[in-house]
Scaffold this motif. Structure first.
Motif, PDB file in Angstrom:
ATOM      1  N   UNK A 210       0.821  -1.206   0.000  1.00 27.07           N
ATOM      2  CA  UNK A 210       0.000   0.000   0.000  1.00 27.07           C
ATOM      3  C   UNK A 210       0.858   1.260   0.000  1.00 27.07           C
ATOM      4  N   UNK A 211       0.244   2.368  -0.390  1.00 24.92           N
ATOM      5  CA  UNK A 211       0.916   3.663  -0.260  1.00 24.92           C
ATOM      6  C   UNK A 211       0.762   4.123   1.190  1.00 24.92           C
ATOM      7  N   UNK A 212       1.579   5.090   1.583  1.00 20.17           N
ATOM      8  CA  UNK A 212       1.496   5.631   2.942  1.00 20.17           C
ATOM      9  C   UNK A 212       0.095   6.152   3.240  1.00 20.17           C
ATOM     10  N   UNK A 213      -0.428   6.964   2.322  1.00 18.76           N
ATOM     11  CA  UNK A 213      -1.734   7.583   2.534  1.00 18.76           C
ATOM     12  C   UNK A 213      -2.865   6.580   2.604  1.00 18.76           C
ATOM     13  N   UNK A 214      -2.820   5.577   1.738  1.00 16.20           N
ATOM     14  CA  UNK A 214      -3.861   4.554   1.720  1.00 16.20           C
ATOM     15  C   UNK A 214      -3.869   3.798   3.045  1.00 16.20           C
ATOM     16  N   UNK A 215      -2.701   3.375   3.488  1.00  9.86           N
ATOM     17  CA  UNK A 215      -2.622   2.654   4.756  1.00  9.86           C
ATOM     18  C   UNK A 215      -3.068   3.544   5.905  1.00  9.86           C
ATOM     19  N   UNK A 216      -2.591   4.771   5.943  1.00 14.60           N
ATOM     20  CA  UNK A 216      -2.921   5.682   7.045  1.00 14.60           C
ATOM     21  C   UNK A 216      -4.427   5.900   7.160  1.00 14.60           C
ATOM     22  N   UNK A 217      -5.104   6.080   6.030  1.00 20.43           N
ATOM     23  CA  UNK A 217      -6.541   6.344   6.090  1.00 20.43           C
ATOM     24  C   UNK A 217      -7.326   5.120   6.575  1.00 20.43           C
ATOM     25  N   UNK A 218      -6.925   3.934   6.156  1.00 20.68           N
ATOM     26  CA  UNK A 218      -7.635   2.731   6.585  1.00 20.68           C
ATOM     27  C   UNK A 218      -7.349   2.385   8.050  1.00 20.68           C
ATOM     28  N   UNK A 219      -6.116   2.587   8.475  1.00 15.77           N
ATOM     29  CA  UNK A 219      -5.791   2.350   9.886  1.00 15.77           C
ATOM     30  C   UNK A 219      -6.546   3.361  10.753  1.00 15.77           C
ATOM     31  N   UNK A 220      -6.659   4.597  10.284  1.00 15.19           N
ATOM     32  CA  UNK A 220      -7.398   5.620  11.040  1.00 15.19           C
ATOM     33  C   UNK A 220      -8.859   5.213  11.207  1.00 15.19           C
ATOM     34  N   UNK A 221      -9.448   4.626  10.167  1.00 14.32           N
ATOM     35  CA  UNK A 221     -10.839   4.178  10.247  1.00 14.32           C
ATOM     36  C   UNK A 221     -10.983   3.064  11.285  1.00 14.32           C
ATOM     37  N   UNK A 222     -10.029   2.150  11.323  1.00 13.16           N
ATOM     38  CA  UNK A 222     -10.074   1.055  12.302  1.00 13.16           C
ATOM     39  C   UNK A 222      -9.787   1.563  13.719  1.00 13.16           C
ATOM     40  N   UNK A 223      -8.925   2.562  13.814  1.00 11.08           N
ATOM     41  CA  UNK A 223      -8.624   3.152  15.122  1.00 11.08           C
ATOM     42  C   UNK A 223      -9.860   3.894  15.648  1.00 11.08           C
ATOM     43  N   UNK A 224     -10.560   4.570  14.770  1.00 13.94           N
ATOM     44  CA  UNK A 224     -11.745   5.343  15.154  1.00 13.94           C
ATOM     45  C   UNK A 224     -12.823   4.464  15.796  1.00 13.94           C
ATOM     46  N   UNK A 225     -12.983   3.235  15.299  1.00 13.64           N
ATOM     47  CA  UNK A 225     -13.981   2.327  15.885  1.00 13.64           C
ATOM     48  C   UNK A 225     -13.403   1.495  17.031  1.00 13.64           C
ATOM     49  N   UNK A 226     -12.145   1.728  17.367  1.00 14.59           N
ATOM     50  CA  UNK A 226     -11.547   1.069  18.521  1.00 14.59           C
ATOM     51  C   UNK A 226     -10.966  -0.310  18.263  1.00 14.59           C
ATOM     52  N   UNK A 227     -10.740  -0.653  16.999  1.00 15.13           N
ATOM     53  CA  UNK A 227     -10.243  -1.992  16.676  1.00 15.13           C
ATOM     54  C   UNK A 227      -8.719  -2.074  16.591  1.00 15.13           C
TER      55      UNK A 227
END
Length: 97
Positions: free
Chosen positions: A41-58
């Motif tokens: 993945x690109x940096x931005x792609x990974x960062x945005x998806x990890x942020x989504x998972x972090x937001x829901x507490x996973x």
């Protein structure tokens, strides 16, 4: 069986988030670079998806410096592990019919 599809966790609908959780379930702690390379993945792609998972507490995120270099690591939270295992169990039930 029709109702099972509605119990799948929407947080894992995206293949990248599914991949992130799969890697984190197999490894206790993974660095940003390791995760990026494992999933191609690109940096931005990974960062945005990890942020989504972090937001829901996973996903839990830890940021620190090693020398002068920033080092970000990720791990699956207890809630994330449970949610992912439930998601996989539902997929298995769907596959078995």
């Amino acid at each position: 069986m029709k109702h099972l599809i509605h119990t799948l966790n929407k947080a894992f609908d995206n293949r990248v988030r599914l991949g992130v959780m799969a890697v984190l379930m197999a490894n206790e702690v993974v660095s940003f670079t390791e995760l990026k390379e494992a999933l191609d993945l690109t940096d931005g792609n990974l960062a945005s998806h990890v942020a989504a998972l972090e937001k829901v507490g996973y996903v839990s995120v830890s940021k620190q410096f090693i020398g002068k270099k920033p080092n970000t690591t990720y791990s699956a939270s207890k809630e994330g592990k449970t949610a992912f295992q439930e998601h996989l169990a539902t997929l298995e039930k769907l596959l078995r019919g």
